[in-house]
Design an enzyme around this catalytic site. Structure first.
Site: not given
Length: 633
Positions: A59, A64, A80-81, A540, A546, A617
């Site tokens: 849709c 668009r 989401m629409a 990184k 982890c 934790d």
């Protein structure tokens, strides 16, 4: 979605009719899609004049496309629409200028107009996504619209609309629409105009509503009593791993939990849905560009298999986990763990049992629907026969595996758990079988894909030519290894091989390149730029896990913190420093789960340091009404 069982459903891509403005409408019946005509995911992407419209033939794609062809502008891509209702502007293609959008709720004194966007809320017939259509005629008693992905039927000859809705004008002049489906509701309509009379006031949320707060459960000697059900194998394994009935490893954390507002949860839901779509877009982009793919440190021999995995549109993710910073500064994503089994049981089962035992009854659990979302994802997975759950032998992976086994069985699947690979063998057909001789065809794993890749790298001694020529399905005289199972062409693995791309930190600079300054993203780069040096950055490893081998630098290029680990040999990416909020001495990271690509719940990881690791934790997270937090601040 279908609306008339008496008509023959038109196959995917069938021309259904011509909408006013000369825009064709197509069938979106995915079950009938022809794999020869649409051999891969990229083939489902719809472009006009090189501009991405959406996915065939949904849709949002039609709305668009219709606006672009007839008005020359498009609204921003949405996950989401129903999110369209919150948009405040559209993009004029000719000069990249922004045009104002105003939203009017169903019943508004400003009536819908020809060319306006009609928006449905999530729920019922439009569960999860909502819906959007284009208005073509407005009458006092009914409204005509055009749409895709509702009723895949060819229009009657001479008809130039998809369907009509009943309407009425109330005594005060408001225009009310009734949905054709009793379990769905029209949210309202969006008009390109700068006149905001009667429009919804869409203002940014109060930033304070994004701050989590630390709470203390009353101390009534709860820690001395058992509260998990050890008759349940998954909970028994969790108790064994934790060394008792507890959620936190530190005694001082035993009675503590945190709350976030439903406003914050709503924005996390929006961020999860939107970012999943962005990560999928970036994954497709990388797989169209071998130069980029080469930066992911994946053996070239696996590239064809990754392409094959991605091109199989039925090879979907079941679930993944985003890592977020949430505070009054905003919401920022650090990464997408598409290949991780951790935190699900804690979020979906343990934290709610902790809350009941300790009397933390404020609000509700942050993952109330996680288990049901996972069950639904497994129901739609197309698994046939036995699915083997493959895990390592440590205690943590045992409860991960048993939790997912319980979820799969609730979805009606037949599961077997395999610990390690010692009991695997080859059968006479050259297939890998379990200890009972059952062929392994479907797998969910707690092992990371990188573990399998490390086996290949070790065997090839990181020799580039051998890595390029490695035979993933070659018969072997020795006992089967993990890689011999996961990379066999007849084995379907969850999460699929293509998740190596969005899980790899090398995707982060690609995302920043494709969507610069996106509000949920952090600046990321393969090279250390001057702006990153000036404002602080995090280094990184591209395939790290982890929280291993993370280095945090301030704006003076001074090392603030670092972790060790086994990924020091990996290439690095650099991401803008965005510290986790400090809440009562806890650096707090919200993790959200995706289920079949949409938000399924959240949990909270905490640590005294700036970096969340596997030893951090998990603290119970409760969702409260925004008004109740305002009253306490």
């Amino acid at each position: 979605m279908t609306s008339d069982s008496t008509k023959a459903i038109a196959p995917f891509g069938t021309f259904l009719g011509m909408a006013p403005g000369d825009v064709p409408v197509y069938s979106s019946d995915y079950d009938s899609a022809d794999d020869n005509e649409l051999p891969n995911r990229h083939a489902y992407r719809s472009y006009v004049d090189g501009i991405f419209m959406g996915y065939k033939w949904q849709c949002v794609e039609f709305a668009r496309r219709w606006l672009y062809i007839n008005k020359g502008y498009i609204f921003d891509d949405v996950a989401m629409a129903y999110d369209i209702f919150r948009l405040t502007s559209a993009r004029q293609i000719s000069d990249e200028s922004r045009l104002p959008l105003k939203s009017f709720r169903n019943g508004s004194l400003r009536h819908p107009e020809v060319g306006s966007l009609l928006i449905w809320n999530e729920g019922g017939e439009f569960e999860i996504t909502g819906h959007v259509a284009i208005v073509t005629k407005v009458l006092p008693d009914r409204l005509f619209l055009i749409e895709q992905n509702v009723g895949h039927f060819v229009w009657p000859e001479g008809q130039d609309y998809s369907r009509e809705l009943e309407a009425r004008i109330s005594d005060d002049g408001g225009y009310w629409l009734s949905c054709s489906y009793g379990d769905a509701s029209v949210l309202g309509w969006v008009i390109q105009t700068d006149n905001d009379e009667h429009a919804e006031i869409i203002e940014p949320d109060d930033p304070e509503l994004f701050n989590m707060q630390l709470r203390h459960a009353p101390k009534k000697n709860q820690s001395a009593r058992a509260w998990l059900n050890v008759a349940n194998p998954a909970e028994e394994a969790f108790v064994a791993m934790m060394g008792g009935h507890k959620l936190a490893s530190r005694i001082e954390d035993d009675h503590k939990y945190m709350v976030m507002t439903d406003t914050a949860e709503r924005e996390l839901k929006r961020a999860t849905n939107e970012l999943h779509a962005l990560f999928m877009h970036a994954t497709d982009y990388v797989l169209q560009n071998e130069e980029l793919l080469s930066g992911f440190n994946i053996p070239p021999a696996l590239w064809p298999k990754i392409h094959q995995s991605w091109n199989n549109r039925r090879n979907q993710m079941i679930t993944g986990r985003f890592d977020f910073s949430l505070s009054s500064k905003g919401i920022k994503v650090y990464e997408y763990n598409c290949d991780s089994a951790s935190c699900y049981m804690e979020a979906g089962i343990v934290q709610e049992k902790w809350a009941k035992h300790y009397g933390a009854n404020e609000g509700e659990s942050s993952a109330t629907e996680l288990v049901e979302e996972l069950i639904e994802a497994w129901k739609n997975s197309d698994v046939k026969g036995v699915i083997h759950i493959m895990q390592d032998t440590d205690l943590e992976e045992s409860y991960h595996a048993l939790f997912m086994k319980r979820t799969m069985e609730k979805a009606g699947l037949n599961c077997k758990v395999i610990k390690g690979v010692a009991n695997l063998r080859w059968d006479e057909d050259g297939d890998v079988v379990d200890a009972d001789g059952v062929k392994i065809r479907w797998v969910w794993k707690t092992w990371a894909w990188e573990t399998a890749l490390d086996q290949i790298r070790a065997e090839c001694d990181d020799d580039e030519q051998r890595l390029r020529e490695y035979q993933t399905d070659a018969p072997r005289q020795s006992a089967p290894r993990l890689v011999d199972v996961l990379l066999r062409k007849d084995v379907m693995v969850y999460e699929p091989l293509w998740t190596l791309i969005p899980s790899n930190k090398a995707i982060l600079p690609v995302l920043w390149m494709l969507f610069p300054d996106h509000p949920y993203l952090l600046e990321s780069s393969f090279e250390l730029s001057d702006s990153l040096k000036t404002n602080g950055y995090v280094s990184k490893p591209i395939a790290g896990r982890c929280g291993f081998n993370i280095s945090v630098f301030d704006g003076k290029d001074s090392l603030m913190e670092e972790t060790d680990g086994r990924f020091a040999h990996q290439d690095q990416i650099f991401q803008a420093l965005w510290k986790l909020p400090d809440i009562g001495g806890y650096r707090s990271q919200v993790c959200t789960f995706s289920g079949a690509g949409h938000y399924a719940g959240s949990c909270l990881r905490v640590d005294p340091t700036l970096v969340i690791t596997k030893d951090s934790d998990l603290m119970t997270l409760r969702v409260i009404e925004s008004d109740s937090q305002v009253a306490k601040t």
